[in-house]
Design a protein around this motif. Structure first.
Motif, PDB file in Angstrom:
ATOM      1  N   ASP A 199       2.041 101.770  62.632  1.00  0.00           N
ATOM      2  CA  ASP A 199       0.917 101.201  63.339  1.00  0.00           C
ATOM      3  C   ASP A 199       1.324 100.094  64.285  1.00  0.00           C
ATOM      4  O   ASP A 199       0.671  99.057  64.373  1.00  0.00           O
ATOM      5  CB  ASP A 199      -0.082 100.607  62.342  1.00  0.00           C
TER       6      ASP A 199
ATOM      7  N   PHE B 288       4.455  94.465  53.449  1.00  0.00           N
ATOM      8  CA  PHE B 288       3.708  93.578  54.329  1.00  0.00           C
ATOM      9  C   PHE B 288       3.671  92.159  53.754  1.00  0.00           C
ATOM     10  O   PHE B 288       3.980  91.184  54.446  1.00  0.00           O
ATOM     11  CB  PHE B 288       2.283  94.127  54.470  1.00  0.00           C
TER      12      PHE B 288
ATOM     13  N   LEU C  13       0.371 113.572  46.982  1.00  0.00           N
ATOM     14  CA  LEU C  13       1.648 114.225  46.727  1.00  0.00           C
ATOM     15  C   LEU C  13       2.493 113.455  45.740  1.00  0.00           C
ATOM     16  O   LEU C  13       3.177 114.038  44.893  1.00  0.00           O
ATOM     17  CB  LEU C  13       2.412 114.303  48.042  1.00  0.00           C
ATOM     18  N   ALA C  14       2.472 112.154  45.875  1.00  0.00           N
ATOM     19  CA  ALA C  14       3.246 111.331  44.946  1.00  0.00           C
ATOM     20  C   ALA C  14       2.748 111.567  43.523  1.00  0.00           C
ATOM     21  O   ALA C  14       3.539 111.706  42.585  1.00  0.00           O
ATOM     22  CB  ALA C  14       3.123 109.858  45.328  1.00  0.00           C
TER      23      ALA C  14
ATOM     24  N   PHE D 275      -6.879 107.228  65.214  1.00  0.00           N
ATOM     25  CA  PHE D 275      -7.310 105.889  65.611  1.00  0.00           C
ATOM     26  C   PHE D 275      -8.004 105.932  66.969  1.00  0.00           C
ATOM     27  O   PHE D 275      -9.101 105.407  67.152  1.00  0.00           O
ATOM     28  CB  PHE D 275      -6.080 104.985  65.674  1.00  0.00           C
TER      29      PHE D 275
ATOM     30  N   THR E 110      -6.241  96.355  54.436  1.00  0.00           N
ATOM     31  CA  THR E 110      -6.181  94.905  54.236  1.00  0.00           C
ATOM     32  C   THR E 110      -5.002  94.287  54.968  1.00  0.00           C
ATOM     33  O   THR E 110      -4.430  93.295  54.538  1.00  0.00           O
ATOM     34  CB  THR E 110      -6.077  94.554  52.737  1.00  0.00           C
ATOM     35  N   MET E 111      -4.652  94.905  56.068  1.00  0.00           N
ATOM     36  CA  MET E 111      -3.537  94.334  56.804  1.00  0.00           C
ATOM     37  C   MET E 111      -4.028  93.426  57.921  1.00  0.00           C
ATOM     38  O   MET E 111      -3.283  92.572  58.406  1.00  0.00           O
ATOM     39  CB  MET E 111      -2.640  95.421  57.358  1.00  0.00           C
ATOM     40  N   PHE E 112      -5.257  93.617  58.332  1.00  0.00           N
ATOM     41  CA  PHE E 112      -5.805  92.762  59.383  1.00  0.00           C
ATOM     42  C   PHE E 112      -7.225  92.375  59.044  1.00  0.00           C
ATOM     43  O   PHE E 112      -7.936  93.124  58.396  1.00  0.00           O
ATOM     44  CB  PHE E 112      -5.820  93.521  60.710  1.00  0.00           C
ATOM     45  N   HIS E 113      -7.605  91.251  59.513  1.00  0.00           N
ATOM     46  CA  HIS E 113      -8.992  90.819  59.338  1.00  0.00           C
ATOM     47  C   HIS E 113      -9.817  91.374  60.477  1.00  0.00           C
ATOM     48  O   HIS E 113      -9.327  91.462  61.589  1.00  0.00           O
ATOM     49  CB  HIS E 113      -9.072  89.291  59.332  1.00  0.00           C
TER      50      HIS E 113
ATOM     51  N   THR F 229       0.950  88.055  61.117  1.00  0.00           N
ATOM     52  CA  THR F 229      -0.184  87.552  60.353  1.00  0.00           C
ATOM     53  C   THR F 229       0.095  86.125  59.870  1.00  0.00           C
ATOM     54  O   THR F 229      -0.766  85.244  59.959  1.00  0.00           O
ATOM     55  CB  THR F 229      -0.456  88.474  59.152  1.00  0.00           C
TER      56      THR F 229
ATOM     57  N   ILE G  26       7.817 109.307  48.933  1.00  0.00           N
ATOM     58  CA  ILE G  26       7.264 110.051  50.059  1.00  0.00           C
ATOM     59  C   ILE G  26       6.179 109.286  50.783  1.00  0.00           C
ATOM     60  O   ILE G  26       5.829 109.567  51.912  1.00  0.00           O
ATOM     61  CB  ILE G  26       6.539 111.354  49.623  1.00  0.00           C
ATOM     62  N   THR G  27       5.629 108.337  50.089  1.00  0.00           N
ATOM     63  CA  THR G  27       4.522 107.554  50.599  1.00  0.00           C
ATOM     64  C   THR G  27       4.932 106.703  51.798  1.00  0.00           C
ATOM     65  O   THR G  27       4.116 106.328  52.628  1.00  0.00           O
ATOM     66  CB  THR G  27       4.007 106.669  49.440  1.00  0.00           C
TER      67      THR G  27
ATOM     68  N   ALA H  29       8.313 109.999  55.474  1.00  0.00           N
ATOM     69  CA  ALA H  29       7.384 111.106  55.693  1.00  0.00           C
ATOM     70  C   ALA H  29       7.644 111.786  57.032  1.00  0.00           C
ATOM     71  O   ALA H  29       7.618 113.006  57.138  1.00  0.00           O
ATOM     72  CB  ALA H  29       5.944 110.603  55.612  1.00  0.00           C
ATOM     73  N   HIS H  30       7.924 110.978  58.044  1.00  0.00           N
ATOM     74  CA  HIS H  30       8.171 111.564  59.362  1.00  0.00           C
ATOM     75  C   HIS H  30       9.484 112.344  59.392  1.00  0.00           C
ATOM     76  O   HIS H  30       9.577 113.398  60.005  1.00  0.00           O
ATOM     77  CB  HIS H  30       8.167 110.478  60.436  1.00  0.00           C
TER      78      HIS H  30
ATOM     79  N   ALA I  39       0.092 112.040  51.432  1.00  0.00           N
ATOM     80  CA  ALA I  39       1.339 111.531  50.856  1.00  0.00           C
ATOM     81  C   ALA I  39       1.098 110.909  49.485  1.00  0.00           C
ATOM     82  O   ALA I  39       1.866 111.112  48.556  1.00  0.00           O
ATOM     83  CB  ALA I  39       1.972 110.517  51.799  1.00  0.00           C
ATOM     84  N   HIS I  40       0.014 110.155  49.364  1.00  0.00           N
ATOM     85  CA  HIS I  40      -0.262 109.525  48.078  1.00  0.00           C
ATOM     86  C   HIS I  40      -0.617 110.550  47.008  1.00  0.00           C
ATOM     87  O   HIS I  40      -0.221 110.429  45.852  1.00  0.00           O
ATOM     88  CB  HIS I  40      -1.384 108.495  48.218  1.00  0.00           C
TER      89      HIS I  40
ATOM     90  N   LEU J 279     -10.865 101.447  61.730  1.00  0.00           N
ATOM     91  CA  LEU J 279     -10.016 100.512  62.473  1.00  0.00           C
ATOM     92  C   LEU J 279     -10.237 100.688  63.973  1.00  0.00           C
ATOM     93  O   LEU J 279     -10.351  99.714  64.719  1.00  0.00           O
ATOM     94  CB  LEU J 279      -8.535 100.757  62.135  1.00  0.00           C
TER      95      LEU J 279
ATOM     96  N   ILE K 264       2.411 116.199  55.963  1.00  0.00           N
ATOM     97  CA  ILE K 264       2.849 115.205  54.968  1.00  0.00           C
ATOM     98  C   ILE K 264       2.774 113.803  55.513  1.00  0.00           C
ATOM     99  O   ILE K 264       2.771 112.841  54.771  1.00  0.00           O
ATOM    100  CB  ILE K 264       4.334 115.374  54.570  1.00  0.00           C
ATOM    101  N   THR K 265       2.773 113.701  56.785  1.00  0.00           N
ATOM    102  CA  THR K 265       2.777 112.424  57.474  1.00  0.00           C
ATOM    103  C   THR K 265       1.501 111.625  57.225  1.00  0.00           C
ATOM    104  O   THR K 265       1.483 110.405  57.317  1.00  0.00           O
ATOM    105  CB  THR K 265       2.967 112.713  58.972  1.00  0.00           C
TER     106      THR K 265
ATOM    107  N   ASP L 288      -3.990 100.827  55.517  1.00  0.00           N
ATOM    108  CA  ASP L 288      -3.904  99.440  55.940  1.00  0.00           C
ATOM    109  C   ASP L 288      -5.257  98.758  56.023  1.00  0.00           C
ATOM    110  O   ASP L 288      -5.538  98.030  56.965  1.00  0.00           O
ATOM    111  CB  ASP L 288      -3.257  99.358  57.317  1.00  0.00           C
TER     112      ASP L 288
ATOM    113  N   GLU M 297     -13.234  94.894  71.718  1.00  0.00           N
ATOM    114  CA  GLU M 297     -13.093  95.014  73.171  1.00  0.00           C
ATOM    115  C   GLU M 297     -14.421  94.900  73.895  1.00  0.00           C
ATOM    116  O   GLU M 297     -14.468  94.523  75.069  1.00  0.00           O
ATOM    117  CB  GLU M 297     -12.395  96.338  73.528  1.00  0.00           C
TER     118      GLU M 297
ATOM    119  N   ASN N  58      11.298 113.297  43.927  1.00  0.00           N
ATOM    120  CA  ASN N  58      11.018 111.868  44.026  1.00  0.00           C
ATOM    121  C   ASN N  58      11.841 111.091  43.014  1.00  0.00           C
ATOM    122  O   ASN N  58      11.989 111.519  41.886  1.00  0.00           O
ATOM    123  CB  ASN N  58       9.529 111.668  43.741  1.00  0.00           C
TER     124      ASN N  58
ATOM    125  N   MET O 139      -1.649  99.529  66.780  1.00  0.00           N
ATOM    126  CA  MET O 139      -3.036  99.599  66.347  1.00  0.00           C
ATOM    127  C   MET O 139      -3.732  98.261  66.532  1.00  0.00           C
ATOM    128  O   MET O 139      -4.944  98.187  66.587  1.00  0.00           O
ATOM    129  CB  MET O 139      -3.131 100.072  64.913  1.00  0.00           C
ATOM    130  N   PHE O 140      -2.958  97.203  66.592  1.00  0.00           N
ATOM    131  CA  PHE O 140      -3.560  95.901  66.790  1.00  0.00           C
ATOM    132  C   PHE O 140      -2.758  95.116  67.801  1.00  0.00           C
ATOM    133  O   PHE O 140      -1.546  95.272  67.886  1.00  0.00           O
ATOM    134  CB  PHE O 140      -3.580  95.119  65.470  1.00  0.00           C
TER     135      PHE O 140
ATOM    136  N   THR P 217      -8.900 104.902  59.302  1.00  0.00           N
ATOM    137  CA  THR P 217      -8.266 104.817  60.618  1.00  0.00           C
ATOM    138  C   THR P 217      -9.338 104.778  61.692  1.00  0.00           C
ATOM    139  O   THR P 217      -9.239 104.029  62.667  1.00  0.00           O
ATOM    140  CB  THR P 217      -7.370 106.045  60.868  1.00  0.00           C
TER     141      THR P 217
END
Lengths: 332, 332
Positions: free
Chosen positions: A278, A222, B78-79, B222, B280-283, A255, A69-70, A75-76, B75-76, B251, B69-70, B278, B259, A96, A281-282, B248
């Motif tokens: 996302d 990722f 829930l898991a 966001f 750790t998805m972007f610096h 990345t 579900i994560t 989820a959507h 979601a986590h 971020l 749930i989105t 996320d 900007e 699950n 988002m960037f 979020t």
DNA sequence: CGCCAAAATGTAATGGATTACATTATACAG
DNA sequence: CTGTATAATGTAATCCATTACATTTTGGCG
């Protein structure tokens, strides 16, 4: 806890009459009806679902079998199923599986046990022919993924066409050296997208270069996307475009490119898939195929609903995808 | 569909004996037992849950009431609930509310209707005292959020302490002009984090500057984070650190800073909360408070399980958070 | 006023598993 | 070989709402 009998006594009628009121059958006098409602209110009675289900031989519960579900993609879809089910008076049981086939089967056994009236399955592998057997016996709808053979009701987008759209676009922008990051999973969507990738190239007389096809892990992480992209980009004759099987992977690819000093999109076009993770988002915002997740969910329920009621056999619904061009891709 | 009676006939025993075998009661001879199992297999019998539930007056189903749930945070959790429940032989019914209180109550009515044995609630507002009434009557556990008064079993982290940890860290790094992006929702976590923000400042003799407190929207989007941060950063005497109520939002804040030409962390420290989105998805990777989501879920189920069985009254469990310092924050 | 159709309500069977209580089979002591 | 404790199995009541069928009430018409 009050029972229908208590209500009957309180309202000085028979249980049959109370039941008729509960199910708005016509043959009840206005006044009696009121008396019953008053009694129901007074005792704050609610019918016992187990008893009702036993008698009616239905539960008004649907089962959703999902690996995780994560995952926002699921989820959507789930949100769509949930809303649609609720509107129709159904509840959703989530089961699950962590991708474990035994747990999928264990979930489907709930149908036999009459814990649910039907099921929606996510993430079936393309070689899971056994699903057909279940589907012949119980209302089952597959969402997004499905076995390559055997007609089981399902809903999904046209993955081949979507990938083709992407390829036509990339090739149209002048790219020749085009890579793809596929996945090691067994989904038909993966197979179709990869096939569209190859066939589109061939169609345009571009040789398929095996080094340009790299497989990320089964759940599109990722990190695996980043690694796959790194592998691709370190080749001497590196590609100018990468078609990724998911947005998360595309993010990983961007990345990786950044770390290698390659600019996106001027030095490399990156295209994703799904439009759930996302993508805006960037910068660069990701060019991607948008799947109508919420609607996939709603349609999945609708089909299931038909299976459960009319018992229609093998409805197949294909929803339109949308190709969204943003910032991560451009001409060569 | 085979019933217990069919099995009894097939095995040439009474239904009582079959039932005893099904529930592994001892008083059944080895040989009879085998005969029964053979019959069960032959007829591929599975007990009808509605009948069993009716008789046993339990469903082995728990209800999860969630606004959405989105949201990966839910979601986590829930898991965690789902896995733990499955291990204990329970199934999870998901009831989506979109934050609508009526739909929450409609969901809880399922307990009265005996569709489920107990419920786990997310996102209760701090002024939702009515929950207590339900909780007095049915097994209910609150997860993450809870009404300010009234003891209802619950599990969460110590939001005040977590926010205090953040503030101590920021102040310790030499920051004086510290802003916060809170939220317009009615969660106790929001209130506690804001209180910790203010009290930590006071404690260190730093004046609380109302312009430094901005409220993002109720669900931490966001965009609202970006807007809130922009508002904060456009002030003449702009802060050097922002404590955000979610990742979020953090971020969004980082994007806003970018900007406006402000570097993070050299020109601005940004701290988030939750560690699910996320980070750790972007610096720069985001400094944040990590909540043990999966474990919150497991504990929530555990408490609910106790409520449903022993009937323990008002267990309160507080799980440890973790402060993770990454790249988005630094000394002044 | 009596008769009949239609409306309103009631009685009892039903769904399938569990379980208290009853009965029968078994084993062992005397 | 009988008596009795114990093991094994069976019978029937129970959980509660639904519904087929039975019965009663109502209203209209001759």
């Amino acid at each position: 806890m009050a029972t229908i009998e208590d209500v009957a006594k309180e309202a000085k009628v028979s249980v049959a009459t109370v039941s008729r009121v509960l199910n708005n059958k016509k043959a009840v006098k206005e006044e009696t009806c009121k008396r019953v409602y008053r009694a129901i209110d007074k005792l704050s009675f609610e019918p016992n679902m187990s008893a009702r289900n036993l008698r009616r031989n239905e539960t008004r519960v649907i089962l959703i079998v999902t690996p995780n579900i994560t995952n926002p993609y699921y989820a959507h879809i789930l949100a769509g199923i949930g809303d649609c089910a609720q509107e129709a008076g159904y509840s959703a049981l989530i089961h699950n599986t962590s991708g474990n086939e035994k747990r999928v089967k264990a979930g489907l056994d709930m149908l036999k046990k009459k814990r649910a009236d039907g099921a929606i399955l996510f993430a079936s592998n393309m070689d899971s022919m056994w699903i057909k057997e279940y589907a012949d016996e119980y209302p089952i709808v597959l969402c997004s993924e499905y076995p390559a053979k055997g007609h089981v009701p399902r809903v999904s987008i046209d993955n081949y066409k979507a990938a083709q759209d992407v390829m036509e676009y990339i090739i149209g922008m002048g790219h020749i050296r085009i890579a793809t990051i596929s996945s090691s999973n067994k989904y038909i969507s993966t197979a179709l997208r990869l096939r569209a990738y190859k066939e589109s190239l061939l169609w345009h007389n571009i040789e398929v270069h095996e080094d340009y096809i790299v497989y990320a892990d089964a759940d599109y992480s990722f990190m695996s996307g980043k690694e796959a992209a790194t592998k691709i980009l370190k080749q001497k004759n590196r590609p100018t475009a990468i078609f990724c099987i998911s947005d998360t992977i595309a993010l990983g690819a961007i990345t990786a490119a950044k770390e290698l000093g390659i600019d996106v999109p001027s030095g490399l076009s990156v295209i994703g898939f799904d439009d759930v993770d996302d993508t805006t988002m960037f910068h660069p915002y990701i060019t991607t195929i948008a799947q109508p997740c919420y609607d996939l969910g709603r349609q999945a329920f609708r089909i299931l609903y038909n299976c459960m009621n009319d018992g229609k056999a093998d409805e197949v619904t294909v929803l339109p995808h949308k190709f969204i061009i943003r910032e991560s891709s451009g001409s060569i």
